[in-house]
Enzyme design. Sequence first.
Site, PDB file in Angstrom:
ATOM      1  N   ALA A  39       0.836  -1.205   0.000  1.00 57.54           N
ATOM      2  CA  ALA A  39       0.000   0.000   0.000  1.00 57.54           C
ATOM      3  C   ALA A  39       0.866   1.247   0.000  1.00 57.54           C
ATOM      4  CB  ALA A  39      -0.886   0.005   1.244  1.00 57.54           C
ATOM      5  N   SER A  82      11.428   1.331  -3.695  1.00 55.60           N
ATOM      6  CA  SER A  82      11.322   1.821  -5.077  1.00 55.60           C
ATOM      7  C   SER A  82      12.667   2.361  -5.543  1.00 55.60           C
ATOM      8  CB  SER A  82      10.282   2.941  -5.102  1.00 55.60           C
ATOM      9  OG  SER A  82      10.518   3.817  -6.172  1.00 55.60           O
ATOM     10  N   GLU A 116      13.080   5.021  -6.712  1.00 52.41           N
ATOM     11  CA  GLU A 116      13.097   6.444  -6.358  1.00 52.41           C
ATOM     12  C   GLU A 116      13.992   6.727  -5.148  1.00 52.41           C
ATOM     13  OE1 GLU A 116      11.457   9.399  -7.599  1.00 52.41           O
ATOM     14  OE2 GLU A 116      11.500   8.102  -9.347  1.00 52.41           O
ATOM     15  N   TYR A 154       8.113  11.125  -1.771  1.00 54.73           N
ATOM     16  CA  TYR A 154       7.832   9.707  -1.985  1.00 54.73           C
ATOM     17  C   TYR A 154       9.107   8.881  -1.785  1.00 54.73           C
ATOM     18  CZ  TYR A 154       6.821   5.503  -4.728  1.00 54.73           C
ATOM     19  OH  TYR A 154       6.666   4.213  -5.148  1.00 54.73           O
TER      20      TYR A 154
END
Length: 322
Positions: free
Chosen positions: A80, A124, A126, A148
């Site tokens: 999530a 991620s 990222e 994020y």
Amino acid sequence: MGKVALITGISGQDGSYLAELLIKKKYKIYGLCNPHKKIDYQNLKKIKRKITLKKFDINNYSKIKKLIQKIKPNEIYHLAAQSFINYKFEDEFFNLNPNINGTHYLLSAVKEFSPKTKFYFAASSEIFGNSSQNSQNEKTIFNPRSAYGISKVTGYHLTKNYREAYKIFACSGILYNHESPRRNKNFVTRKITFNLAKITKNKKHKIFLGNLDAKRDWGHARDYVYAMWKMLQQKKPQDFVIGSGKLHSVRDFLKIAFTYLKLDYRKFVIKDKKLYRENDKYTLKANIHKANRILKWKPKTNFKSLIKEMVFNDIKLINNQS
Ligand code: GDR
């Protein structure tokens, strides 16, 4: 008796593919969905009756505690997250909660009430952000450039700390961009294929896009959820970089997608400066040597096949709608 798995974010692209994989492997599945968002039942249509679906706020520790205590899952996949990246830092609290508090609550509940549960955290690419290395592996220094990315770094370190301090079987998968016909239409790949399908109905339809020269390491979500599962089947918990190891531009994606329909993308694309991202200057490419070696994992679907599946799926979708 089959194993029990808990999947947070089950209605998303990754959650739904993972649930399908685990059903084939005879797991009993509990899936959590964000109660504040409309559930996308489309992704779950094949498996709705085979899973226990709960609307559940993972920012509520006492509820998480009770759930873990009750079901004592063999495996938790914490997927999530608010996955659309806002480089403007506007959405930071929205981003930070599931990745930081949600991860911490789940790990803490595992430690207290079900220490044998294996835990997967969806990190991620990222987290690498502005990386000085051409391709990144598990040892590359993190340098996130978005709220994020920062929240994923924190989730990664929480996972690592619970693994090292409390001997929980906890791993992070550092996943690069992964797409599929189930991708949300905010993301560039699905935005292209869905609008291309609209063009087949109306030749005047246009696609508004940002930077066409932006490059990504793209793979198929179905292949990537298999890597998640493999991580939790190892003897030793460890983190893995998962990607294709290949770079393509948004323009490459467009060209291939339009060529499947014998169209020239240049006639249908309008560049929109508003869609350019100020902070999106970094090109990240996965080094998947460790996943190859230890998980015996490599992606099955190449770039062209991924695009083909997405294009023809959206054409079918549009045809069914009209
Ligand atoms: P990304 O995915 O931000 O990499 O995050 P996205 O598909 O949004 O962007 C990919 C690249 O395409 C460029 N681009 C556009 N992007 C969007 N969304 N819309 C456009 O119109 C457009 N035009 C060009 C972007 O600038 C960017 O360079 C995804 C998510 O899955 C994250 O959750 C995940 O962590 C990372 O991938 C790895």
